[in-house]
Design an enzyme around this catalytic site. Structure first.
Site, PDB file in Angstrom:
ATOM      1  N   ASP A  13       0.804  -1.227   0.000  1.00  0.00           N
ATOM      2  CA  ASP A  13       0.000   0.000   0.000  1.00  0.00           C
ATOM      3  C   ASP A  13       0.835   1.275   0.000  1.00  0.00           C
ATOM      4  O   ASP A  13       0.433   2.295   0.565  1.00  0.00           O
ATOM      5  CB  ASP A  13      -0.978   0.003   1.200  1.00  0.00           C
ATOM      6  CG  ASP A  13      -1.862  -1.211   1.209  1.00  0.00           C
ATOM      7  OD1 ASP A  13      -2.198  -1.699   0.123  1.00  0.00           O
ATOM      8  OD2 ASP A  13      -2.219  -1.686   2.308  1.00  0.00           O
ATOM      9  N   LYS A  16       1.718   2.092  -5.137  1.00  0.00           N
ATOM     10  CA  LYS A  16       2.250   1.523  -6.397  1.00  0.00           C
ATOM     11  C   LYS A  16       1.281   1.762  -7.564  1.00  0.00           C
ATOM     12  O   LYS A  16       1.701   2.084  -8.666  1.00  0.00           O
ATOM     13  CB  LYS A  16       2.494   0.013  -6.224  1.00  0.00           C
ATOM     14  CG  LYS A  16       3.491  -0.317  -5.116  1.00  0.00           C
ATOM     15  CD  LYS A  16       3.644  -1.813  -4.923  1.00  0.00           C
ATOM     16  CE  LYS A  16       2.408  -2.481  -4.329  1.00  0.00           C
ATOM     17  NZ  LYS A  16       2.078  -2.082  -2.946  1.00  0.00           N
ATOM     18  N   GLY A  40      -4.538  -4.412  -3.789  1.00  0.00           N
ATOM     19  CA  GLY A  40      -5.547  -3.381  -4.047  1.00  0.00           C
ATOM     20  C   GLY A  40      -4.790  -2.139  -4.462  1.00  0.00           C
ATOM     21  O   GLY A  40      -4.168  -1.496  -3.631  1.00  0.00           O
ATOM     22  N   HIS A  41      -4.777  -1.859  -5.756  1.00  0.00           N
ATOM     23  CA  HIS A  41      -3.992  -0.734  -6.276  1.00  0.00           C
ATOM     24  C   HIS A  41      -4.942   0.376  -6.724  1.00  0.00           C
ATOM     25  O   HIS A  41      -5.732   0.185  -7.648  1.00  0.00           O
ATOM     26  CB  HIS A  41      -3.107  -1.198  -7.443  1.00  0.00           C
ATOM     27  CG  HIS A  41      -2.050  -2.186  -7.002  1.00  0.00           C
ATOM     28  ND1 HIS A  41      -1.129  -2.721  -7.859  1.00  0.00           N
ATOM     29  CD2 HIS A  41      -1.770  -2.703  -5.785  1.00  0.00           C
ATOM     30  CE1 HIS A  41      -0.323  -3.536  -7.176  1.00  0.00           C
ATOM     31  NE2 HIS A  41      -0.710  -3.549  -5.923  1.00  0.00           N
ATOM     32  N   GLN A 225       2.042  -6.040  -3.157  1.00  0.00           N
ATOM     33  CA  GLN A 225       2.497  -6.144  -1.761  1.00  0.00           C
ATOM     34  C   GLN A 225       3.807  -5.355  -1.574  1.00  0.00           C
ATOM     35  O   GLN A 225       3.996  -4.365  -2.253  1.00  0.00           O
ATOM     36  CB  GLN A 225       2.659  -7.616  -1.329  1.00  0.00           C
ATOM     37  CG  GLN A 225       1.347  -8.378  -1.210  1.00  0.00           C
ATOM     38  CD  GLN A 225       0.823  -8.925  -2.516  1.00  0.00           C
ATOM     39  OE1 GLN A 225       1.540  -9.557  -3.270  1.00  0.00           O
ATOM     40  NE2 GLN A 225      -0.437  -8.683  -2.809  1.00  0.00           N
TER      41      GLN A 225
HETATM   42  P1  GDP Z   1      -0.820   0.262  -3.535  1.00  0.00           P
HETATM   43  O1  GDP Z   1      -1.390  -1.014  -3.033  1.00  0.00           O
HETATM   44  O2  GDP Z   1       0.658   0.350  -3.295  1.00  0.00           O
HETATM   45  O3  GDP Z   1      -1.169   0.568  -4.964  1.00  0.00           O
HETATM   46  O4  GDP Z   1      -1.463   1.426  -2.650  1.00  0.00           O
HETATM   47  P2  GDP Z   1      -3.034   1.569  -2.260  1.00  0.00           P
HETATM   48  O5  GDP Z   1      -3.780   2.009  -3.452  1.00  0.00           O
HETATM   49  O6  GDP Z   1      -3.498   0.360  -1.544  1.00  0.00           O
HETATM   50  O7  GDP Z   1      -2.940   2.702  -1.159  1.00  0.00           O
HETATM   51  C1  GDP Z   1      -2.393   3.949  -1.431  1.00  0.00           C
HETATM   52  C2  GDP Z   1      -3.464   5.019  -1.148  1.00  0.00           C
HETATM   53  O8  GDP Z   1      -2.853   6.295  -1.103  1.00  0.00           O
HETATM   54  C3  GDP Z   1      -4.515   5.123  -2.227  1.00  0.00           C
HETATM   55  O9  GDP Z   1      -5.724   5.524  -1.631  1.00  0.00           O
HETATM   56  C4  GDP Z   1      -3.989   6.225  -3.145  1.00  0.00           C
HETATM   57  O10 GDP Z   1      -5.029   6.888  -3.861  1.00  0.00           O
HETATM   58  C5  GDP Z   1      -3.352   7.137  -2.147  1.00  0.00           C
HETATM   59  N1  GDP Z   1      -2.160   7.880  -2.602  1.00  0.00           N
HETATM   60  C6  GDP Z   1      -1.189   7.497  -3.462  1.00  0.00           C
HETATM   61  N2  GDP Z   1      -0.209   8.433  -3.515  1.00  0.00           N
HETATM   62  C7  GDP Z   1      -0.589   9.412  -2.667  1.00  0.00           C
HETATM   63  C8  GDP Z   1       0.033  10.636  -2.248  1.00  0.00           C
HETATM   64  O11 GDP Z   1       1.121  11.009  -2.647  1.00  0.00           O
HETATM   65  N3  GDP Z   1      -0.664  11.379  -1.312  1.00  0.00           N
HETATM   66  C9  GDP Z   1      -1.875  11.000  -0.817  1.00  0.00           C
HETATM   67  N4  GDP Z   1      -2.459  11.774   0.088  1.00  0.00           N
HETATM   68  N5  GDP Z   1      -2.469   9.847  -1.193  1.00  0.00           N
HETATM   69  C10 GDP Z   1      -1.823   9.073  -2.092  1.00  0.00           C
HETATM   70  P1  IMO Z   2      -0.899  -4.239  -2.235  1.00  0.00           P
HETATM   71  O1  IMO Z   2      -0.430  -4.791  -3.569  1.00  0.00           O
HETATM   72  C1  IMO Z   2      -1.002  -4.660   2.086  1.00  0.00           C
HETATM   73  C2  IMO Z   2      -1.076  -8.735   3.678  1.00  0.00           C
HETATM   74  C3  IMO Z   2      -2.331  -9.162   4.390  1.00  0.00           C
HETATM   75  C4  IMO Z   2      -1.742 -10.117   5.409  1.00  0.00           C
HETATM   76  C5  IMO Z   2      -0.637 -10.811   4.616  1.00  0.00           C
HETATM   77  C6  IMO Z   2      -1.029 -12.145   4.026  1.00  0.00           C
HETATM   78  O2  IMO Z   2      -2.197  -3.524  -2.318  1.00  0.00           O
HETATM   79  O3  IMO Z   2       0.186  -3.450  -1.601  1.00  0.00           O
HETATM   80  P2  IMO Z   2      -2.566 -12.833   1.956  1.00  0.00           P
HETATM   81  O4  IMO Z   2      -4.005 -12.569   1.677  1.00  0.00           O
HETATM   82  O5  IMO Z   2      -1.630 -12.305   0.928  1.00  0.00           O
HETATM   83  O6  IMO Z   2      -2.283 -14.272   2.268  1.00  0.00           O
HETATM   84  O7  IMO Z   2      -2.261 -12.029   3.330  1.00  0.00           O
HETATM   85  O8  IMO Z   2      -0.292  -9.912   3.565  1.00  0.00           O
HETATM   86  N1  IMO Z   2      -1.287  -8.215   2.305  1.00  0.00           N
HETATM   87  C7  IMO Z   2      -1.221  -6.927   1.977  1.00  0.00           C
HETATM   88  N2  IMO Z   2      -1.041  -5.832   2.737  1.00  0.00           N
HETATM   89  N3  IMO Z   2      -1.113  -4.526   0.752  1.00  0.00           N
HETATM   90  C8  IMO Z   2      -1.247  -5.620  -0.035  1.00  0.00           C
HETATM   91  O9  IMO Z   2      -1.205  -5.560  -1.382  1.00  0.00           O
HETATM   92  C9  IMO Z   2      -1.358  -6.892   0.576  1.00  0.00           C
HETATM   93  N4  IMO Z   2      -1.525  -8.145   0.118  1.00  0.00           N
HETATM   94  C10 IMO Z   2      -1.467  -8.958   1.175  1.00  0.00           C
HETATM   95  O10 IMO Z   2      -2.969  -8.065   4.996  1.00  0.00           O
HETATM   96  O11 IMO Z   2      -1.132  -9.394   6.438  1.00  0.00           O
HETATM   97 MG    MG Z   3      -2.919  -1.672  -1.803  1.00  0.00          MG
END
Ligand code: GDP
Ligand code: IMO
Ligand code: MG
Length: 433
Positions: A13, A16, A40-41, A225
Site C-alpha cells: 500500500d 504503487k 488493491g492498487h 504487496q
Molecule cells: P498500492 O497497493 O501500493 O497501490 O497502494 P493503495 O492504493 O493500496 O494505497 C495507497 C493510497 O494512497 C490510495 O488511496 C492512493 O489513492 C493514495 N495515494 C497514493 N499516492 C498518494 C500521495 O502522494 N498522497 C496522498 N495523500 N495519497 C496518495
Molecule cells: P498491495 O499490492 C497490504 C497482507 C495481508 C496479510 C498478509 C497475508 O495492495 O500493496 P494474503 O491474503 O496475501 O495471504 O495475506 O499480507 N497483504 C497486503 N497488505 N497490501 C497488499 O497488497 C497486501 N496483500 C497482502 O494483509 O497481512
Molecule cells: Mg494496496
C-alpha cells in the site's frame, strides 16, 4: 531506453497503483508478475477512483498492452467482475489490451474456504490474510497439484485435476477444518460457464514479452504487496505467499533477469501495515490515528484500518538490498504536513547493541528497540506543489535525509493521489543502464 520494475519497500500500500498508472504514459507494456486479488492498487483519474486487484494498473490508458504473468494467482470470478467494472467506467475498450498467461495458476473456491477457515481456527494467532485464497493457491502450485488457466479449457484435463484435488481438499475441509465439502460438478460447471469470458485474453505471455523486448518496447513491471511481505525475506510467517522481490518480475513473467533495468522502490513517507505481525515503528496512539485519518489509511481490498507509524529506514534499506533498488520514489509526503517534528527510525538496538540489517528471527526482532532521528516538520500544504523548488525547506531536508541515509537517489515525490500531484526529479524511463 529501460525497462522499469515498481515494487513496494514496506508492507504494501505504498501507492504503487498511482505510480504505475502515471508511468504507463511512458511505457508500452505493463505486467503484473506475482500476488493476486490480495492486492488493491488505487488509481484516481479526475474524480473517478478505480481499485485494481488483478488487472495491471496500466489498463486505464488506451493503446497500452497489459499482461498478467504466470506468477500471478488468478481468481477468475473476481477477475471477470474487475474487467466488467473497468469497462463500465469507460476504460479498456479494446479486448486485445489484456493478455493473461496460460500458465498462471487459479485460485479455486476451496482455496478461499481453506484460507478463511484456517484463519478462523488460528484465532488470536492469525496472520490477518485478505481471505482471497492466496496461500492455499500457491501451496498447490508448489505442491504440483495446482490448476492452471490453460487447464480449464480442456474438459478432460480440468475434470481429472479437479477430481484429484477434491479427494484431498474435501477430506481436509470436512475432517480438519469442519467446513462443507465441495462437489466436482459444481465447480466444473461454474468454471466452464465462465471460461468463455476469458478465452480471448489467454495466451503465451512469456513469448509475447520476448517479442516486445526484442522490438525494444518499454516494459513496466508492477509489483504487488511489499518487501516485508516477501515469503523469503519478509517478516515470516506474517507475509504473503509469493516473492514480492524485484527478481520475481523475471520469473513471474517469463523474461530473464537482464531485462530488469531500473528498479524503483516505492517508499511511503511513513509506514503502514494491514494484518498482523511485527511493526517496530508502529504508533498505536494519537499520532497513528492522525496519520490514518489524514492518509485515509484503510485497506483497498478489505477496508480494514491500516496500522500506522514512523518511516523505518531499517526496513527500506533491507528492501534496497534484497531488490537491488536503483531509485526510491517517495509517496504521501503531503500527509506529514502539520507535524512539529518527524521521527525516522535509522536502525535498531538489541540489548544495548546496534543490530546489523533487519532481524529475520521474530523473537529477536521483538526485543529490538528502534533508534530514531528527529527532523523538523513543516506546516505548509503540499498538495498543490509541482516542483522541488516549491517545497518548504523542511520537506526538502526530509527528502535529502532519506536519500543520504539510504545512498539511493530519489526519482519522484508524490504529494497527493491524483496523477498531476507529482514532482519528477529523475524519470525512471530515461535512465540509461
Ligand atoms: P498500492 O497497493 O501500493 O497501490 O497502494 P493503495 O492504493 O493500496 O494505497 C495507497 C493510497 O494512497 C490510495 O488511496 C492512493 O489513492 C493514495 N495515494 C497514493 N499516492 C498518494 C500521495 O502522494 N498522497 C496522498 N495523500 N495519497 C496518495
Ligand atoms: P498491495 O499490492 C497490504 C497482507 C495481508 C496479510 C498478509 C497475508 O495492495 O500493496 P494474503 O491474503 O496475501 O495471504 O495475506 O499480507 N497483504 C497486503 N497488505 N497490501 C497488499 O497488497 C497486501 N496483500 C497482502 O494483509 O497481512
Ligand atoms: Mg494496496
Amino acid at each position: 531506453m529501460s525497462n522499469v520494475v515498481i515494487i513496494g519497500t514496506q508492507w504494501g500500500d505504498e501507492g504503487k497503483g498511482k505510480i504505475v498508472d502515471l508511468l504507463t504514459e511512458h511505457a508500452d507494456v505493463i505486467v503484473r508478475f506475482q500476488g493476486g486479488p490480495n492486492a488493491g492498487h488505487t488509481v484516481v483519474v479526475g474524480d473517478k477512483k478505480t481499485i485494481l486487484h488483478q488487472v495491471p494498473s496500466g489498463i486505464l490508458h488506451p493503446g497500452k498492452q497489459c499482461v498478467i504473468g504466470n506468477g500471478v494467482v488468478i481468481d477468475i470470478e473476481t477477475l471477470i467482475s474487475e474487467i466488467d467494472l473497468v469497462k463500465a467506467q469507460g476504460y479498456f475498450r479494446d479486448d486485445a489490451a489484456l493478455l493473461i498467461s496460460e500458465n498462471a495458476h487459479l485460485i479455486m473456491p476451496y482455496h478461499k474456504s481453506i484460507d478463511i477457515a484456517r484463519e478462523k481456527m488460528k484465532g488470536e494467532g492469525k496472520i490477518g490474510t485478505t481471505g482471497r485464497g492466496i496461500g492455499p493457491a500457491y501451496e498447490d502450485k508448489v505442491g504440483r497439484s495446482g490448476i492452471r488457466l490453460a487447464d480449464i479449457f480442456n474438459d478432460d484435463v480440468f475434470r481429472a485435476k479437479l477430481e484429484q484435488n477434491l479427494k484431498e481438499k474435501n477430506f481436509y475441509l470436512k475432517n480438519y477444518l469442519g467446513e462443507a465439502e465441495v462437489a466436482t460438478d459444481d465447480i466444473f460447471s461454474a468454471f466452464t460457464a465462465l471460461r468463455e469470458r476469458l478465452r480471448s485474453y489467454v495466451g503465451n505471455a512469456a513469448l509475447f514479452l520476448h517479442g516486445a523486448l526484442t522490438a525494444r518496447k518499454k516494459v513496466l513491471f508492477e509489483g504487488a504487496q511489499g518487501a516485508m511481505l516477501d515469503i523469503d525475506h519478509g517478516t515470516y510467517p506474517f507475509v504473503t505467499s509469493s516473492n514480492t522481490a524485484a527478481a520475481n518480475a523475471a520469473i513471474g513473467s517469463g523474461v530473464g533477469p537482464r531485462n530488469l533495468d531500473v528498479i524503483v522502490g516505492i517508499v511511503k513517507a511513513y509506514t503502514t501495515r494491514v494484518g498482523a505481525g511485527p511493526f517496530p515503528t508502529e504508533q498505536d496512539n494519537e499520532l497513528g490515528v492522525k496519520l490514518r485519518d489524514k492518509g485515509d489509511e484503510y485497506g483497498a481490498t478489505t477496508g480494514r484500518p491500516r496500522r500506522c507509524g514512523w518511516l523505518d529506514l531499517a526496513v527500506v534499506q533491507h528492501a534496497i538490498r534484497m531488490n537491488s533498488i536503483s531509485h526510491l520514489l517517495i509517496t504521501k509526503l503531503d500527509v506529514l504536513s502539520g507535524l512539529k517534528t518527524i521521527k525516522v527510525c535509522t536502525g535498531y538496538t538489541c540489548a544495548g547493541k546496534p543490530v546489523a540489517g533487519f532481524p529475520s528471527d521474530l523473537a529477536v526482532l521483538e526485543t529490538c528497540t528502534p533508534v530514531y532521528d528527529e527532523l523538523e516538520g513543516w506546516q505548509d500544504d503540499l498538495t498543490g506543489v509541482t516542483s522541488y523548488e516549491q517545497l518548504p525547506d523542511a520537506a526538502k531536508r526530509y527528502i535529502s535525509y532519506i536519500e543520504q541515509k539510504t545512498a539511493t537517489p530519489i526519482s519522484m515525490v508524490s504529494v497527493g493521489y491524483r496523477r498531476d500531484q507529482i514532482i519528477t526529479l529523475i524519470d525512471p524511463f530515461s535512465v540509461n543502464n
